[in-house]
Motif scaffolding. Sequence first.
Motif, PDB file in Angstrom:
ATOM      1  N   VAL A   1     -17.315  35.482  31.025  1.00  0.00           N
ATOM      2  CA  VAL A   1     -17.442  36.794  30.376  1.00  0.00           C
ATOM      3  C   VAL A   1     -16.744  36.734  29.025  1.00  0.00           C
ATOM      4  O   VAL A   1     -15.831  35.919  28.809  1.00  0.00           O
ATOM      5  CB  VAL A   1     -16.823  37.936  31.226  1.00  0.00           C
ATOM      6  N   GLU A   2     -17.149  37.624  28.121  1.00  0.00           N
ATOM      7  CA  GLU A   2     -16.492  37.720  26.823  1.00  0.00           C
ATOM      8  C   GLU A   2     -16.687  39.129  26.281  1.00  0.00           C
ATOM      9  O   GLU A   2     -17.565  39.865  26.742  1.00  0.00           O
ATOM     10  CB  GLU A   2     -17.061  36.701  25.835  1.00  0.00           C
ATOM     11  N   GLY A   3     -15.839  39.495  25.321  1.00  0.00           N
ATOM     12  CA  GLY A   3     -15.974  40.822  24.741  1.00  0.00           C
ATOM     13  C   GLY A   3     -14.818  41.154  23.826  1.00  0.00           C
ATOM     14  O   GLY A   3     -14.027  40.279  23.438  1.00  0.00           O
ATOM     15  N   GLU A   4     -14.713  42.449  23.495  1.00  0.00           N
ATOM     16  CA  GLU A   4     -13.685  42.941  22.580  1.00  0.00           C
ATOM     17  C   GLU A   4     -12.861  44.021  23.265  1.00  0.00           C
ATOM     18  O   GLU A   4     -13.393  44.820  24.048  1.00  0.00           O
ATOM     19  CB  GLU A   4     -14.345  43.520  21.329  1.00  0.00           C
ATOM     20  N   ASN A   5     -11.557  44.022  23.000  1.00  0.00           N
ATOM     21  CA  ASN A   5     -10.675  45.069  23.501  1.00  0.00           C
ATOM     22  C   ASN A   5     -10.767  46.262  22.554  1.00  0.00           C
ATOM     23  O   ASN A   5     -10.179  46.279  21.476  1.00  0.00           O
ATOM     24  CB  ASN A   5      -9.236  44.553  23.576  1.00  0.00           C
ATOM     25  N   LEU A   6     -11.523  47.281  22.960  1.00  0.00           N
ATOM     26  CA  LEU A   6     -11.798  48.422  22.098  1.00  0.00           C
ATOM     27  C   LEU A   6     -10.620  49.387  22.025  1.00  0.00           C
ATOM     28  O   LEU A   6     -10.312  49.933  20.974  1.00  0.00           O
ATOM     29  CB  LEU A   6     -13.049  49.149  22.592  1.00  0.00           C
ATOM     30  N   GLU A   7      -9.975  49.636  23.161  1.00  0.00           N
ATOM     31  CA  GLU A   7      -8.780  50.479  23.230  1.00  0.00           C
ATOM     32  C   GLU A   7      -7.757  49.783  24.123  1.00  0.00           C
ATOM     33  O   GLU A   7      -8.109  49.306  25.207  1.00  0.00           O
ATOM     34  CB  GLU A   7      -9.086  51.856  23.823  1.00  0.00           C
ATOM     35  N   VAL A   8      -6.510  49.740  23.677  1.00  0.00           N
ATOM     36  CA  VAL A   8      -5.434  49.136  24.465  1.00  0.00           C
ATOM     37  C   VAL A   8      -4.255  50.094  24.451  1.00  0.00           C
ATOM     38  O   VAL A   8      -3.589  50.261  23.425  1.00  0.00           O
ATOM     39  CB  VAL A   8      -5.005  47.761  23.908  1.00  0.00           C
ATOM     40  N   ASP A   9      -3.994  50.746  25.581  1.00  0.00           N
ATOM     41  CA  ASP A   9      -2.934  51.744  25.682  1.00  0.00           C
ATOM     42  C   ASP A   9      -2.128  51.485  26.950  1.00  0.00           C
ATOM     43  O   ASP A   9      -2.282  52.178  27.961  1.00  0.00           O
ATOM     44  CB  ASP A   9      -3.541  53.149  25.707  1.00  0.00           C
ATOM     45  N   PRO A  10      -1.250  50.468  26.931  1.00  0.00           N
ATOM     46  CA  PRO A  10      -0.503  50.119  28.148  1.00  0.00           C
ATOM     47  C   PRO A  10       0.534  51.174  28.494  1.00  0.00           C
ATOM     48  O   PRO A  10       1.141  51.760  27.597  1.00  0.00           O
ATOM     49  CB  PRO A  10       0.174  48.798  27.751  1.00  0.00           C
ATOM     50  N   PRO A  11       0.768  51.443  29.783  1.00  0.00           N
ATOM     51  CA  PRO A  11       0.033  50.895  30.934  1.00  0.00           C
ATOM     52  C   PRO A  11      -0.968  51.913  31.502  1.00  0.00           C
ATOM     53  O   PRO A  11      -0.994  52.148  32.700  1.00  0.00           O
ATOM     54  CB  PRO A  11       1.160  50.642  31.929  1.00  0.00           C
ATOM     55  N   ARG A  12      -1.764  52.524  30.642  1.00  0.00           N
ATOM     56  CA  ARG A  12      -2.610  53.620  31.104  1.00  0.00           C
ATOM     57  C   ARG A  12      -4.103  53.356  30.967  1.00  0.00           C
ATOM     58  O   ARG A  12      -4.872  53.715  31.858  1.00  0.00           O
ATOM     59  CB  ARG A  12      -2.266  54.914  30.346  1.00  0.00           C
ATOM     60  N   ARG A  13      -4.535  52.733  29.868  1.00  0.00           N
ATOM     61  CA  ARG A  13      -5.966  52.689  29.592  1.00  0.00           C
ATOM     62  C   ARG A  13      -6.332  51.428  28.811  1.00  0.00           C
ATOM     63  O   ARG A  13      -5.664  51.078  27.832  1.00  0.00           O
ATOM     64  CB  ARG A  13      -6.358  53.931  28.815  1.00  0.00           C
ATOM     65  N   LEU A  14      -7.393  50.778  29.271  1.00  0.00           N
ATOM     66  CA  LEU A  14      -7.935  49.604  28.589  1.00  0.00           C
ATOM     67  C   LEU A  14      -9.453  49.740  28.561  1.00  0.00           C
ATOM     68  O   LEU A  14     -10.083  49.892  29.604  1.00  0.00           O
ATOM     69  CB  LEU A  14      -7.533  48.317  29.321  1.00  0.00           C
ATOM     70  N   VAL A  15     -10.028  49.732  27.356  1.00  0.00           N
ATOM     71  CA  VAL A  15     -11.479  49.827  27.195  1.00  0.00           C
ATOM     72  C   VAL A  15     -11.973  48.537  26.554  1.00  0.00           C
ATOM     73  O   VAL A  15     -11.447  48.126  25.512  1.00  0.00           O
ATOM     74  CB  VAL A  15     -11.879  51.042  26.329  1.00  0.00           C
ATOM     75  N   GLN A  16     -12.985  47.922  27.174  1.00  0.00           N
ATOM     76  CA  GLN A  16     -13.472  46.631  26.695  1.00  0.00           C
ATOM     77  C   GLN A  16     -15.003  46.609  26.636  1.00  0.00           C
ATOM     78  O   GLN A  16     -15.663  47.167  27.517  1.00  0.00           O
ATOM     79  CB  GLN A  16     -13.031  45.507  27.643  1.00  0.00           C
ATOM     80  N   SER A  17     -15.537  45.962  25.618  1.00  0.00           N
ATOM     81  CA  SER A  17     -16.950  45.605  25.693  1.00  0.00           C
ATOM     82  C   SER A  17     -17.061  44.447  26.675  1.00  0.00           C
ATOM     83  O   SER A  17     -16.096  43.710  26.908  1.00  0.00           O
ATOM     84  CB  SER A  17     -17.488  45.213  24.315  1.00  0.00           C
ATOM     85  N   PHE A  18     -18.232  44.294  27.284  1.00  0.00           N
ATOM     86  CA  PHE A  18     -18.380  43.338  28.389  1.00  0.00           C
ATOM     87  C   PHE A  18     -19.728  42.634  28.250  1.00  0.00           C
ATOM     88  O   PHE A  18     -20.775  43.277  28.282  1.00  0.00           O
ATOM     89  CB  PHE A  18     -18.296  44.094  29.721  1.00  0.00           C
ATOM     90  N   ARG A  19     -19.680  41.337  28.068  1.00  0.00           N
ATOM     91  CA  ARG A  19     -20.904  40.539  28.006  1.00  0.00           C
ATOM     92  C   ARG A  19     -20.810  39.432  29.049  1.00  0.00           C
ATOM     93  O   ARG A  19     -19.931  38.569  28.980  1.00  0.00           O
ATOM     94  CB  ARG A  19     -21.101  39.951  26.622  1.00  0.00           C
TER      95      ARG A  19
END
Length: 265
Positions: free
Chosen positions: A167-185
């Motif tokens: 898998v590969e992608g980009e970390n769109l939002e990183v808010d530790p330790p609450r929220r992680l948004v990633q693109s996913f390929r």
Amino acid sequence: MDDVFRALADPTRRSLLDELFKEDGQTLSALEARLPMTRFGVMKHLKLLEEAGLVVARRQGREKRHFLNAVPIQLIYDRWVSKYAAPWAATLSELKHQLEDRTMEKVFEIYIKTTPERLWEAIINKEMRAKYTFGLQVSSDWTPGSRYEGLGGGQPSSDFVAGSVIVEGENLEVDPPRRLVQSFRAMWSDDVKREGTSRVTWEIEQIKDSCRLTVTHDELRENANPELYGGWPMVLSGLKTLLETGGLLTTPGSLMYAPDQAGGG
């Protein structure tokens, strides 16, 4: 799990789950039209299913949509079925969901007795993550806009080819330790490569001495290959097992990604 068994004991609630299995993300009005009962009765049964964690409700504009959450069923399977099954049965798959924008969204929820900080660490730590994703080695500097990459071969028993990009992608939002948004390929087969890029959101909320982890896999193509999302219940139950007991699930990792096993992702 007592709440799950009580919820499943009622035939009407099982019918509601069947309807969401056929078409995920339905509104109350849509479900009411499919069952021979009052709106209040449907609301009452949906509330019990939500309390058992079998249904997750999400507001989208003025509508409230209901999603089948397969994680509690996966946990029951892991505890009482998988050690007796041969071969291991595939997890719930091919959940069909059609939204107005012709994309799909899948929501998975689980409660883990741990702290937000420890749960976050288990998500981003390469060694810990390999233990519940069957050897997948995920590397990144975990900053907004950074890239991440998951390589196979992180464990001797891994079903992935060592060094291959899974898998590969980009970390769109990183808010530790609450929220992680990633693109996913997904890259593990030609079929999933053709699906293109989707999005995965990890949300952590502390509930007393536990954490509620919600994983939302959205921006999926309508009728997307179930390999992309069907393995989340197994991954999340493996994460829960690791953090609460230190142990590992023995279910075969090949069911997550192998092209000939519908239902992994």
